[in-house]
Design a protein around this motif. Sequence first.
Motif, PDB file in Angstrom:
ATOM      1  N   CYS A 153       0.830  -1.033   0.302  1.00  0.00           N
ATOM      2  CA  CYS A 153       0.003  -0.093  -0.093  1.00  0.00           C
ATOM      3  C   CYS A 153       0.908   1.185   0.201  1.00  0.00           C
ATOM      4  O   CYS A 153       1.849   1.149   0.740  1.00  0.00           O
ATOM      5  N   GLY A 155       0.142   3.946   1.020  1.00  0.00           N
ATOM      6  CA  GLY A 155      -0.257   4.956   2.132  1.00  0.00           C
ATOM      7  C   GLY A 155       0.395   4.480   3.574  1.00  0.00           C
ATOM      8  O   GLY A 155       1.076   5.121   4.229  1.00  0.00           O
ATOM      9  N   CYS A 156       0.206   3.222   3.765  1.00  0.00           N
ATOM     10  CA  CYS A 156       0.978   2.580   5.152  1.00  0.00           C
ATOM     11  C   CYS A 156       1.787   1.573   4.722  1.00  0.00           C
ATOM     12  O   CYS A 156       2.522   1.245   5.919  1.00  0.00           O
ATOM     13  N   SER A 158       1.501  -1.401   4.140  1.00  0.00           N
ATOM     14  CA  SER A 158       1.089  -2.523   4.354  1.00  0.00           C
ATOM     15  C   SER A 158       1.069  -3.603   3.272  1.00  0.00           C
ATOM     16  O   SER A 158       1.139  -3.285   2.083  1.00  0.00           O
ATOM     17  N   CYS A 172      -4.503   0.659   0.437  1.00  0.00           N
ATOM     18  CA  CYS A 172      -5.301  -0.535   1.096  1.00  0.00           C
ATOM     19  C   CYS A 172      -6.682  -0.277   1.643  1.00  0.00           C
ATOM     20  O   CYS A 172      -7.052   0.982   1.935  1.00  0.00           O
ATOM     21  N   CYS A 175      -6.470   2.189   4.812  1.00  0.00           N
ATOM     22  CA  CYS A 175      -6.090   3.608   4.258  1.00  0.00           C
ATOM     23  C   CYS A 175      -7.341   4.168   3.756  1.00  0.00           C
ATOM     24  O   CYS A 175      -7.528   5.289   4.061  1.00  0.00           O
TER      25      CYS A 175
HETATM   26 ZN   LIG Z   1      -2.713   1.281   3.645  1.00  0.00          ZN
END
Ligand SMILES: [Zn+2]
Length: 187
Positions: A153, A155-156, A158, A172, A175
Amino acid sequence: MRTSDDRYTKDRERIDLALRMIQHEARTTTIRHWTGLTDDRIRKLYHTYVAAITPTVRRHRGKSPTQTAFFLKNADHRRQTATLAGLFALLGLLHTTDPAPLGSAAGLERGILVCRTYETYLLLQHPIYLSFEHALRLLSLLQRRSELKPDTCRGCQSLRVIDALGSRMAHCEWCDEDARDQLLKAS
Ligand SMILES: [Zn+2]
């Protein structure tokens, strides 16, 4: 003597793995595939040990699930698929490009690791959307990376699972959910 000891240990490991898979309601064909035991021995194991002790365990017949779309069909499924894939990755199961032959000592070890991963997933999630058969199917798809593949992802960072051929979402499910919450708070 040594040879017969080894044979006994391996047979014991096959039976342990079969019992564990029976508890997870794996199909007979799946158990035979992973353990090398005959259908007759699997049936006897089921009736002798499992049906007597845990009668709620069901035996499934027929084909294992094959539909790839099942894993990504909605947010709940995508989250649980990502969780299970993350656990597979943590235990090194996604890196197995040349898996040990099923029924061999290394293959049995891999089977135990897959069971352990699924048992961890069961502890982490509620309700459960992915059966043990789904977990095996997911593992196979991710190892081949033909229809589904692991992705990070943006954003994070993960791990998530995406359609190998489909359009790619930037974030994901977690997020996306955070972004929706932020929008709601701001409105
Ligand atoms: Zn994420």
